[in-house]
Motif scaffolding. Structure first.
Motif, PDB file in Angstrom:
ATOM      1  N   SER A 188       0.833  -1.204   0.000  1.00  0.00           N
ATOM      2  CA  SER A 188       0.000   0.000   0.000  1.00  0.00           C
ATOM      3  C   SER A 188       0.865   1.250   0.000  1.00  0.00           C
ATOM      4  O   SER A 188       1.662   1.471   0.911  1.00  0.00           O
ATOM      5  CB  SER A 188      -0.915  -0.001   1.222  1.00  0.00           C
ATOM      6  N   PHE A 189       0.693   2.068  -1.022  1.00  0.00           N
ATOM      7  CA  PHE A 189       1.427   3.332  -1.090  1.00  0.00           C
ATOM      8  C   PHE A 189       1.002   4.259   0.045  1.00  0.00           C
ATOM      9  O   PHE A 189       1.829   4.945   0.648  1.00  0.00           O
ATOM     10  CB  PHE A 189       1.175   3.996  -2.442  1.00  0.00           C
ATOM     11  N   ALA A 190      -0.287   4.259   0.369  1.00  0.00           N
ATOM     12  CA  ALA A 190      -0.789   5.118   1.436  1.00  0.00           C
ATOM     13  C   ALA A 190      -0.141   4.757   2.768  1.00  0.00           C
ATOM     14  O   ALA A 190       0.191   5.642   3.571  1.00  0.00           O
ATOM     15  CB  ALA A 190      -2.311   5.000   1.536  1.00  0.00           C
ATOM     16  N   THR A 191       0.049   3.453   3.018  1.00  0.00           N
ATOM     17  CA  THR A 191       0.697   3.031   4.265  1.00  0.00           C
ATOM     18  C   THR A 191       2.126   3.539   4.331  1.00  0.00           C
ATOM     19  O   THR A 191       2.591   4.001   5.383  1.00  0.00           O
ATOM     20  CB  THR A 191       0.677   1.501   4.384  1.00  0.00           C
ATOM     21  N   PHE A 192       2.841   3.469   3.209  1.00  0.00           N
ATOM     22  CA  PHE A 192       4.214   3.976   3.180  1.00  0.00           C
ATOM     23  C   PHE A 192       4.247   5.469   3.420  1.00  0.00           C
ATOM     24  O   PHE A 192       5.138   5.989   4.095  1.00  0.00           O
ATOM     25  CB  PHE A 192       4.866   3.629   1.841  1.00  0.00           C
ATOM     26  N   VAL A 193       3.275   6.190   2.862  1.00  0.00           N
ATOM     27  CA  VAL A 193       3.221   7.642   3.046  1.00  0.00           C
ATOM     28  C   VAL A 193       2.971   7.984   4.511  1.00  0.00           C
ATOM     29  O   VAL A 193       3.678   8.824   5.097  1.00  0.00           O
ATOM     30  CB  VAL A 193       2.122   8.257   2.162  1.00  0.00           C
ATOM     31  N   THR A 251       0.744   0.179  -4.627  1.00  0.00           N
ATOM     32  CA  THR A 251      -0.589   0.350  -5.199  1.00  0.00           C
ATOM     33  C   THR A 251      -1.296   1.524  -4.540  1.00  0.00           C
ATOM     34  O   THR A 251      -1.127   1.792  -3.350  1.00  0.00           O
ATOM     35  CB  THR A 251      -1.451  -0.907  -5.011  1.00  0.00           C
ATOM     36  N   LEU A 252      -2.101   2.220  -5.335  1.00  0.00           N
ATOM     37  CA  LEU A 252      -2.937   3.314  -4.862  1.00  0.00           C
ATOM     38  C   LEU A 252      -4.237   3.229  -5.643  1.00  0.00           C
ATOM     39  O   LEU A 252      -4.217   3.202  -6.876  1.00  0.00           O
ATOM     40  CB  LEU A 252      -2.240   4.657  -5.104  1.00  0.00           C
ATOM     41  N   ALA A 253      -5.340   3.149  -4.939  1.00  0.00           N
ATOM     42  CA  ALA A 253      -6.654   2.966  -5.576  1.00  0.00           C
ATOM     43  C   ALA A 253      -6.651   1.737  -6.477  1.00  0.00           C
ATOM     44  O   ALA A 253      -7.268   1.729  -7.545  1.00  0.00           O
ATOM     45  CB  ALA A 253      -7.044   4.211  -6.364  1.00  0.00           C
ATOM     46  N   GLY A 254      -5.914   0.695  -6.043  1.00  0.00           N
ATOM     47  CA  GLY A 254      -5.881  -0.559  -6.783  1.00  0.00           C
ATOM     48  C   GLY A 254      -5.009  -0.542  -8.024  1.00  0.00           C
ATOM     49  O   GLY A 254      -5.032  -1.497  -8.810  1.00  0.00           O
ATOM     50  N   LEU A 329      -1.007  13.748   5.960  1.00  0.00           N
ATOM     51  CA  LEU A 329      -0.282  12.642   5.337  1.00  0.00           C
ATOM     52  C   LEU A 329       0.116  11.567   6.356  1.00  0.00           C
ATOM     53  O   LEU A 329       0.304  10.407   5.997  1.00  0.00           O
ATOM     54  CB  LEU A 329       0.964  13.176   4.628  1.00  0.00           C
ATOM     55  N   ALA A 330       0.238  11.950   7.618  1.00  0.00           N
ATOM     56  CA  ALA A 330       0.627  10.989   8.654  1.00  0.00           C
ATOM     57  C   ALA A 330      -0.502  10.019   8.981  1.00  0.00           C
ATOM     58  O   ALA A 330      -0.259   8.953   9.575  1.00  0.00           O
ATOM     59  CB  ALA A 330       1.065  11.723   9.917  1.00  0.00           C
ATOM     60  N   TYR A 331      -1.725  10.346   8.585  1.00  0.00           N
ATOM     61  CA  TYR A 331      -2.868   9.474   8.887  1.00  0.00           C
ATOM     62  C   TYR A 331      -3.714   9.275   7.636  1.00  0.00           C
ATOM     63  O   TYR A 331      -4.940   9.262   7.689  1.00  0.00           O
ATOM     64  CB  TYR A 331      -3.700  10.072  10.017  1.00  0.00           C
ATOM     65  N   VAL A 332      -3.038   9.082   6.528  1.00  0.00           N
ATOM     66  CA  VAL A 332      -3.717   9.039   5.241  1.00  0.00           C
ATOM     67  C   VAL A 332      -4.042   7.595   4.833  1.00  0.00           C
ATOM     68  O   VAL A 332      -3.379   6.647   5.246  1.00  0.00           O
ATOM     69  CB  VAL A 332      -2.845   9.723   4.162  1.00  0.00           C
ATOM     70  N   GLY A 333      -5.089   7.442   4.029  1.00  0.00           N
ATOM     71  CA  GLY A 333      -5.428   6.183   3.372  1.00  0.00           C
ATOM     72  C   GLY A 333      -5.708   6.467   1.917  1.00  0.00           C
ATOM     73  O   GLY A 333      -5.645   7.625   1.484  1.00  0.00           O
ATOM     74  N   ASP A 334      -6.026   5.434   1.145  1.00  0.00           N
ATOM     75  CA  ASP A 334      -6.261   5.651  -0.285  1.00  0.00           C
ATOM     76  C   ASP A 334      -7.286   6.747  -0.534  1.00  0.00           C
ATOM     77  O   ASP A 334      -7.084   7.641  -1.368  1.00  0.00           O
ATOM     78  CB  ASP A 334      -6.735   4.356  -0.939  1.00  0.00           C
TER      79      ASP A 334
END
Length: 393
Positions: A188-193, A251-254, A329-334
């Motif tokens: 997950s790109f969002a998790t890395f961010v 991945t971002l938004a699949g 960005l510290a608490y972001v999801g897709d």
């Protein structure tokens, strides 16, 4: 096809400048220069260049819009040289600087660096030959000189990047270590961010928040793009760039392409002007729609481009807004990075012909309305309410 020609010229020059092990012969054509001219005119509204390869050399005329102060006209005329640095005459406004005076100024600049051997030899060893090989085509022989580049950069710190190379390396190494420990497979790109920006938030309590954010976004781009980020890495640290391994599958938004669009646009808007970064994204999409092997013009990709661009612009903006962006960005999801539902409604895979039939060009009002709609969708996400909005067109 303009973006293809401009990209080829930029790639040839970058490849040559980044390999000091040998002499490189770079061919420059009028077609490439015309393409570059149109790209700059579209991307950087305050600068209007004109390039021309003539019989015995080349001319570059540049007009800079100074706003209420008027305009500044610059001109450079390079004559052929089959042995050493070519004669270069300048004109700054109405003031002419003959080639001998220009060479003396260049020699004095190199002398100040205290680099052996003599400044004349240093310059002649850098550009060894410049000739017009045929109408509309010139060849320049370049022998890259890392010491000369680094010395000139040190003399002119106001031209250096706004990114701290040491900070980029810190975040890049942290990301690389986390990536290697997370194993193989899609991630997950969002998790890395958000894991990255939790570090940014903590460090920004006692350090420069803008510097931390810029470095983290550039490092994210490098880890996301993998080997494709080698030129980006060298822009930050030209002759001490970190090793860039094969990228993980983020991945971002699949999708696996959106993290690359998002992170690269953020990095480019930090390293360059936001207008140029926006234009680069548009021209890349037009290139994809024109090339036989391209994926077609995609408004989905452009949404990711503009989202990243806005975050990169925020890193150079108001400090109070920047702290909001960091926490976002510290608490972001897709869904907090991109409006996933809106993405599915956007068109993509348009051929160049299909794009022209519906939107004519990226300067057409119908295209501008599509970009305005994309910005409206991004505005619905709390993260982007604290970000600047780039120009359209």
């Amino acid at each position: 096809m303009d973006s293809v020609h401009a990209h080829q010229l930029a790639s040839d020059l970058l490849d040559a400048l980044q390999d000091p092990s040998r002499n490189h012969a770079v061919t420059v054509t009028q077609v490439q220069l015309d393409a570059l001219e149109r790209l700059v005119n579209h991307g950087v509204g305050t600068i209007r260049p004109r390039f021309e390869i003539g019989k015995n050399g080349a001319v570059a005329d540049i007009t800079i819009d100074l706003g209420q102060k008027g305009y500044l006209n610059l001109s450079a005329h390079v004559r052929e040289s089959r042995n050493g640095f070519p004669p270069l005459a300048l004109r700054i406004g109405s003031v002419r600087v003959p080639s001998k005076v220009t060479r003396w100024l260049l020699n004095r600049s190199v002398t100040a660096l205290d680099l052996p051997p003599t400044p004349e030899a240093r310059l002649d060893r850098f550009i060894t030959r410049f000739v017009v090989s045929r109408p509309g085509q010139a060849v320049v022989n370049i022998q890259p000189d890392p010491e000369l580049f680094e010395g000139l950069k040190a003399m002119a710190p106001h031209f250096s990047t706004s990114v701290d190379p040491a900070l980029v390396r810190f975040y890049y190494n942290s990301l690389l270590d986390r990536d290697l420990r997370s194993g193989v497979g899609a991630k997950s790109f969002a998790t890395f961010v958000n894991t990255t920006f939790r570090i940014v938030v903590q460090r920004s309590e006692r350090r420069d928040p803008a510097a931390e954010t810029r470095a983290a976004l550039v490092a994210l781009s490098m880890i996301t793009l993998g080997p494709d980020a080698k030129n980006l890495a060298r822009m930050v640290a030209p002759f001490d760039a970190p090793c860039v391994p094969e990228p993980s599958l983020f991945t971002l938004a699949g999708r696996t392409d959106l993290p690359k669009h998002f992170s690269l646009s953020a990095a480019l808007s930090i390293l360059f002007a936001d207008r140029f970064s926006r234009a680069a994204g548009e021209w890349k999409e037009l290139s994809d729609s024109a090339a036989s092997g391209g994926t077609g013009f995609s408004f989905v990709d452009l949404m990711a481009d503009r989202a990243g661009l806005r975050l990169g612009m925020a890193a150079n903006g108001d400090l109070s807004l920047l702290r909001e962006v960091q926490y976002g960005l510290a608490y972001v999801g897709d869904e907090r990075l991109l409006p996933v539902a809106a993405l599915r409604r956007l068109r993509e895979g348009l051929s160049y012909k299909a794009f022209e039939e519906q939107y004519v060009s990226i300067n057409d009002e119908r295209y501008r309305q599509m970009i305005a709609q994309i910005d409206e969708e991004l505005d619905r996400i709390p993260l982007y309410k604290a970000t600047p909005k780039p120009d359209i067109g």
